[in-house]
Design an enzyme around this catalytic site. Sequence first.
Site, PDB file in Angstrom:
ATOM      1  N   HIS A 180       0.835  -1.208   0.000  1.00  0.00           N
ATOM      2  CA  HIS A 180       0.000   0.000   0.000  1.00  0.00           C
ATOM      3  C   HIS A 180       0.869   1.258   0.000  1.00  0.00           C
ATOM      4  CE1 HIS A 180      -3.667   2.346   1.330  1.00  0.00           C
ATOM      5  NE2 HIS A 180      -2.691   3.171   1.706  1.00  0.00           N
ATOM      6  N   GLU A 181       1.834   1.305   0.918  1.00  0.00           N
ATOM      7  CA  GLU A 181       2.682   2.495   1.027  1.00  0.00           C
ATOM      8  C   GLU A 181       3.624   2.633  -0.165  1.00  0.00           C
ATOM      9  OE1 GLU A 181       2.019   4.759   3.104  1.00  0.00           O
ATOM     10  OE2 GLU A 181       0.551   3.501   4.132  1.00  0.00           O
ATOM     11  N   HIS A 228       1.871   4.584  -2.829  1.00  0.00           N
ATOM     12  CA  HIS A 228       1.980   6.031  -2.612  1.00  0.00           C
ATOM     13  C   HIS A 228       3.374   6.538  -2.993  1.00  0.00           C
ATOM     14  CE1 HIS A 228      -1.873   6.443  -0.721  1.00  0.00           C
ATOM     15  NE2 HIS A 228      -1.562   5.700   0.334  1.00  0.00           N
ATOM     16  N   ASP A 234      -6.174   7.863   3.889  1.00  0.00           N
ATOM     17  CA  ASP A 234      -6.337   8.292   2.499  1.00  0.00           C
ATOM     18  C   ASP A 234      -7.690   8.952   2.277  1.00  0.00           C
ATOM     19  OD1 ASP A 234      -3.831   7.304   1.853  1.00  0.00           O
ATOM     20  OD2 ASP A 234      -4.600   5.314   1.388  1.00  0.00           O
TER      21      ASP A 234
END
Length: 283
Positions: free
Chosen positions: A41-42, A45, A135
């Site tokens: 997930h990170e 980003h 988010d």
Amino acid sequence: MIATIRSKLHIHPVFWMVFGTGILTGHFWDVTAVFFIVIIHELGHALSALWFGWRLTSIELLPFGGVAKVDEYGNRSTFEEFVVTLAGPLQHLWLPLISFLLLATPYWNEANHNMFLLHNHMLLLFNLLPIWPLDGGKLLMLLLSKWVPFRSAYRQTLILSFFILLLLSLYMIISKTFLLNFFVIAVFLGFSIIKEWKQQRYVFMRFLLECWKSSQRGQLKERNLLVSPDMTLSEILEGFYKNKHHRIVVKDKNTEKEIEEKVLLDAFFNKHSYHYTIGQLLY
């Protein structure tokens, strides 16, 4: 790019405690699955931020999730911010495929697969809650920034985040759905919101500084700000919008004068005329 990400990756010491506890209590795969999902997930980003040339400062793995920190303060395009924000949640759409492929190995079974899907869906839904700094909270900030000035949007995002978190916590208590993990994370988010609230002025100053230093402000869509001569520079600057080039129109009785935003920002940062009225600067 991979070397950059590796150098920015920081793992909180408590992470290793949680990971070790998971192994000792027989929840090795659960803990491993959650942190694998968080890392991907990170990375979503981080990679999208680097793609747009953002200043990535760190990727932190915390006991309850992760955060990709960037040194950007509201002057990137809405499109870029939207893409970077959604780049994390979008990873959850293909992650189930990894678990499905692992079923072909002797190390993964149907129970592990269902566990992985559950954690993946829960993390996705939780991250999309309109609570800062999740988010969903960042998407809320982007939406508000379209309609109100940057500082107001930032303040309203924090207020709404606090009340949504409070209502969600009350619902969990009233419905007697006591989840220790949720309340631990809720406390963490609550402290994050309080910390952001205390840093409002710093964030706003960085926003103005980015406006002042940017060489591409003239390419943005113009927005007129109608002000009176007795308004201070600080009051006028609080009306600045995200991704807009401002033309300040000073209206005094039957006369009007226009001032470019850079003139105000020069006076604000170079001359330290924080409490000067626009009339004093003009006349």
